[in-house]
Enzyme design. Structure first.
Site, PDB file in Angstrom:
ATOM      1  N   MET A   1      -8.034   9.379   9.214  1.00  0.00           N
ATOM      2  CA  MET A   1      -8.652   9.924   7.998  1.00  0.00           C
ATOM      3  C   MET A   1      -9.544  11.120   8.330  1.00  0.00           C
ATOM      4  O   MET A   1     -10.598  11.308   7.728  1.00  0.00           O
ATOM      5  CB  MET A   1      -9.461   8.831   7.278  1.00  0.00           C
ATOM      6  CG  MET A   1      -8.585   7.695   6.802  1.00  0.00           C
ATOM      7  SD  MET A   1      -9.505   6.271   6.197  1.00  0.00           S
ATOM      8  CE  MET A   1      -9.791   5.360   7.710  1.00  0.00           C
TER       9      MET A   1
ATOM     10  N   ASP B   1       0.831  -1.202   0.000  1.00  0.00           N
ATOM     11  CA  ASP B   1       0.000   0.000   0.000  1.00  0.00           C
ATOM     12  C   ASP B   1       0.865   1.252   0.000  1.00  0.00           C
ATOM     13  O   ASP B   1       2.076   1.202   0.201  1.00  0.00           O
ATOM     14  CB  ASP B   1      -0.920   0.009   1.221  1.00  0.00           C
ATOM     15  CG  ASP B   1      -2.186  -0.804   0.961  1.00  0.00           C
ATOM     16  OD1 ASP B   1      -2.402  -1.213  -0.195  1.00  0.00           O
ATOM     17  OD2 ASP B   1      -2.943  -1.022   1.920  1.00  0.00           O
TER      18      ASP B   1
ATOM     19  N   LYS C   1      -3.388   3.606  -2.630  1.00  0.00           N
ATOM     20  CA  LYS C   1      -4.559   4.423  -2.899  1.00  0.00           C
ATOM     21  C   LYS C   1      -4.279   5.816  -2.380  1.00  0.00           C
ATOM     22  O   LYS C   1      -3.841   5.969  -1.258  1.00  0.00           O
ATOM     23  CB  LYS C   1      -5.769   3.893  -2.140  1.00  0.00           C
ATOM     24  CG  LYS C   1      -6.106   2.488  -2.438  1.00  0.00           C
ATOM     25  CD  LYS C   1      -7.056   1.963  -1.387  1.00  0.00           C
ATOM     26  CE  LYS C   1      -7.143   0.461  -1.481  1.00  0.00           C
ATOM     27  NZ  LYS C   1      -7.488  -0.149  -0.212  1.00  0.00           N
TER      28      LYS C   1
HETATM   29  N1  SAH Z   1      -3.976   0.540   8.957  1.00  0.00           N
HETATM   30  C1  SAH Z   1      -3.480   1.868   9.269  1.00  0.00           C
HETATM   31  C2  SAH Z   1      -4.512   2.939   9.032  1.00  0.00           C
HETATM   32  C3  SAH Z   1      -4.954   3.067   7.588  1.00  0.00           C
HETATM   33  S1  SAH Z   1      -6.123   4.347   7.346  1.00  0.00           S
HETATM   34  C4  SAH Z   1      -2.960   1.880  10.703  1.00  0.00           C
HETATM   35  O1  SAH Z   1      -3.230   0.943  11.465  1.00  0.00           O
HETATM   36  O2  SAH Z   1      -2.273   2.836  11.081  1.00  0.00           O
HETATM   37  C5  SAH Z   1      -5.098   5.700   6.859  1.00  0.00           C
HETATM   38  C6  SAH Z   1      -5.065   6.751   7.936  1.00  0.00           C
HETATM   39  O3  SAH Z   1      -4.155   6.361   8.956  1.00  0.00           O
HETATM   40  C7  SAH Z   1      -4.570   8.107   7.491  1.00  0.00           C
HETATM   41  O4  SAH Z   1      -5.602   8.868   6.916  1.00  0.00           O
HETATM   42  C8  SAH Z   1      -4.120   8.710   8.788  1.00  0.00           C
HETATM   43  O5  SAH Z   1      -5.210   9.178   9.544  1.00  0.00           O
HETATM   44  C9  SAH Z   1      -3.548   7.501   9.495  1.00  0.00           C
HETATM   45  N2  SAH Z   1      -2.091   7.384   9.321  1.00  0.00           N
HETATM   46  C10 SAH Z   1      -1.427   6.397   8.702  1.00  0.00           C
HETATM   47  N3  SAH Z   1      -0.093   6.609   8.776  1.00  0.00           N
HETATM   48  C11 SAH Z   1       0.077   7.752   9.477  1.00  0.00           C
HETATM   49  C12 SAH Z   1       1.210   8.494   9.920  1.00  0.00           C
HETATM   50  N4  SAH Z   1       2.466   8.094   9.661  1.00  0.00           N
HETATM   51  N5  SAH Z   1       0.995   9.622  10.627  1.00  0.00           N
HETATM   52  C13 SAH Z   1      -0.244  10.052  10.911  1.00  0.00           C
HETATM   53  N6  SAH Z   1      -1.354   9.386  10.516  1.00  0.00           N
HETATM   54  C14 SAH Z   1      -1.198   8.255   9.821  1.00  0.00           C
END
Ligand code: SAH
Length: 258
Positions: A173, A36, A58
């Site tokens: 998000m 991803d 995405k």
């Molecule tokens: N599976 C992932 C989340 C996927 S949804 C997890 O467990 O972290 C994607 C969202 O995750 C983004 O919109 C943001 O809100 C958050 N996110 C992912 N990586 C991030 C990062 N390095 N810093 C801040 N927010 C992050």
């Protein structure tokens, strides 16, 4: 030919060392890696030289491969006998569709494992000096997707339960819906001066953190031009950042290798 296997792996929140040993091994032994957008690309250096690397990333609102194509890909490659590692940001089952992909594999009779990862909603606050629970300040913590749009009938959040019952809330998000998040929490009973932090690109070397209150954070986010990906963290624990923030001070002395 042997049937293959699919590993649904959490790559961690961004810093390439924040993957589990188990997850790293899944990268090292994979014939196919379907990855991803939000994973650290450094992780792909651990792949076998002849591994097939497939980008399934995405952008918000855009899809490189649509979810059905990803399902098909995982099934097809596994049926060819391949070891397939499906690499997702954070934890595979926290807003990562790991559950849906596991269902498809289960339906197809394909062996799979789910390898947990460190989720952004906990890791990004920690890198900003904010513990999501604390004996004096927070004894409950919720992980919430704030991506559903109320005008499209997509908002399934019980705002009253969140506002009244949960001490720390980590919104994923949420940047596009920030005004809606803040006004909903206030409307359902959270104090307008409840502390809020937004952490962008948490755990990476471009991490940025802003803080404010429910009633002020929108203006700060706009001024600082905070964009995706970011965690919106609401709760008293945010105040601890003043005392225990650490990432900014190590950054002054060395660059974190991300
Ligand atoms: N599976 C992932 C989340 C996927 S949804 C997890 O467990 O972290 C994607 C969202 O995750 C983004 O919109 C943001 O809100 C958050 N996110 C992912 N990586 C991030 C990062 N390095 N810093 C801040 N927010 C992050």
């Amino acid at each position: 030919m042997d049937r293959g296997i699919v590993y649904l792996v959490g790559a961690g929140p961004g810093h390439p060392k924040l993957i589990t040993v188990y997850g790293l091994e899944c990268i090292q032994k994979a014939d196919v890696i379907a990855y991803d957008r939000l994973i650290s690309k450094d992780l792909l250096q651990h792949a076998k030289q002849d591994a097939e690397l497939i980008y399934c990333g995405k952008l918000p609102g855009k899809h490189a491969l649509i979810q059905e194509q990803i399902h098909q890909l995982l099934v097809e490659k596994a049926l060819e006998g391949k070891i397939v590692t499906r690499l997702k940001g954070g934890d595979p089952c926290v807003f990562g569709r790991g559950g849906e992909e596991a269902e498809v594999l289960a339906d197809a009779g394909i062996p799979y494992e789910i390898v947990p990862g460190i989720t952004a909603g906990i890791a990004a606050p920690e890198f900003a000096g904010i513990p999501v629970t604390h004996r004096d300040h927070a004894s409950s913590f919720a992980i919430v997707t704030a991506h559903g749009r109320v005008d499209k009938g997509e908002d399934r959040i019980d705002w009253e339960a969140l506002a009244k019952g949960i001490d720390t809330i980590s919104f994923y998000m949420g940047i596009g819906n920030l005004p809606y998040i803040c006004s909903s929490l206030i409307e359902y009973g959270k104090a307008p001066d409840t502390p809020v932090a937004i952490i962008q690109w948490g755990t990476t070397n471009i991490q940025r953190t802003i803080t404010g209150e429910l009633q002020t954070i929108e203006a700060v986010a706009e001024k600082e031009q905070i964009t995706h990906p970011a965690i919106v963290l609401v709760g008293k624990v945010v105040q601890l950042r003043d005392k225990i923030k650490w990432f900014e001070s190590i950054q002054e002395t060395e660059t974190v290798n991300v």
